[in-house]
Design an enzyme around this catalytic site. Sequence first.
Site, mmCIF file in Angstrom:
data_model
loop_
_atom_site.group_PDB
_atom_site.id
_atom_site.type_symbol
_atom_site.label_atom_id
_atom_site.label_comp_id
_atom_site.label_asym_id
_atom_site.label_seq_id
_atom_site.Cartn_x
_atom_site.Cartn_y
_atom_site.Cartn_z
ATOM 1 N N GLY A 1 0.965 -1.235 0.141
ATOM 2 C CA GLY A 1 -0.408 0.331 -0.016
ATOM 3 C C GLY A 1 1.103 1.605 -0.149
ATOM 4 N N SER A 2 2.022 0.732 -0.530
ATOM 5 C CA SER A 2 3.112 2.411 -0.293
ATOM 6 C C SER A 2 1.893 3.536 -0.919
ATOM 7 C CB SER A 2 4.241 2.204 -1.120
ATOM 8 O OG SER A 2 4.105 1.599 -2.306
ATOM 9 N N ASN A 3 1.113 3.199 -3.051
ATOM 10 C CA ASN A 3 0.926 4.128 -3.614
ATOM 11 C C ASN A 3 -0.029 4.453 -2.586
ATOM 12 O OD1 ASN A 3 1.788 4.534 -6.403
ATOM 13 N ND2 ASN A 3 2.494 2.683 -6.110
ATOM 14 N N MET A 12 -3.789 -7.092 -7.520
ATOM 15 C CA MET A 12 -3.383 -8.283 -8.039
ATOM 16 C C MET A 12 -4.249 -9.024 -8.910
ATOM 17 S SD MET A 12 -0.797 -7.713 -7.362
ATOM 18 C CE MET A 12 0.359 -8.932 -8.719
ATOM 19 N N ARG A 13 -5.666 -8.992 -9.327
ATOM 20 C CA ARG A 13 -6.890 -9.111 -10.140
ATOM 21 C C ARG A 13 -7.105 -8.953 -11.014
ATOM 22 N NH1 ARG A 13 -8.188 -13.781 -6.251
ATOM 23 N NH2 ARG A 13 -7.066 -13.787 -4.671
ATOM 24 N N LYS A 24 -8.496 -13.330 -10.603
ATOM 25 C CA LYS A 24 -9.757 -11.871 -10.436
ATOM 26 C C LYS A 24 -11.034 -12.313 -9.584
ATOM 27 C CE LYS A 24 -12.590 -15.535 -13.630
ATOM 28 N NZ LYS A 24 -13.957 -15.658 -13.635
ATOM 29 N N HIS A 75 1.175 0.807 -13.555
ATOM 30 C CA HIS A 75 2.309 -0.440 -13.577
ATOM 31 C C HIS A 75 3.499 -0.385 -13.717
ATOM 32 C CE1 HIS A 75 2.650 -4.186 -15.594
ATOM 33 N NE2 HIS A 75 3.532 -4.407 -16.532
#
Length: 209
Positions: free
Chosen positions: A17-19, A97-98, A70, A116
Amino acid sequence: MTAQPKFRLGLLGSGKGSNAAAIADACLSGLIPAQVALVLSDVPDAGILERARARGLPALHIPPGPSRAKLDAAAEAAFIQALQKAEVDLVVLAGFMRIVGAEFLRAFPNRVVNIHPALLPAFQGLEAWKQALDYGVKVTGVTVHFVDQGVDTGPVIAQETVPVLPGDTPETLHARIQDVERKIYPASIAALARGEIRLQGRQTVWKRL
Ligand code: GRF
């Protein structure tokens, strides 16, 4: 005079969760004219939830269902419902990640963005910094893009380069990429919140102020 309602962000992530933290802090400091309305994760003990709660933000785990890549239909519906209830204007994928499905994208048309860790269309998919290092490129970077039905294929909003240095390991390169992510993502979201980015087919047009 009543204050303008703030542009509302829904953040989705599976990792540290750094972003998300950089985006939440940029909202608080006023750099992004928006508020984080909700943080969701498919991983119960993800750092993103912890960091959100430490900032007093609403943060929920929603179980993703049995598939690894997903969300299953019921989980996708639960994610959509939570984001709609929180009245989010923009869905921000930050290490989620899905793959989000067609139903999700229909619920938030042109309102889902992702970051990305490479210069798309190079090195799509997982561990893009490692793919870049293994390939031997001298320059890689970061891409912010709208999400479409493909994986890492949507219209590009912003890109910035990161050099690959002699002696780089996957860890050192990823750390330098993440330093850039924490600047370019908040800047892109601020522009989106201010209505400064227009989508024309595959092109994004930034309004010059
Ligand atoms: C980032 O490197 C991002 O580019 C990728 O996943 C990572 C998430 O990191 N999609 P964090 O959870 O925001 O620290």
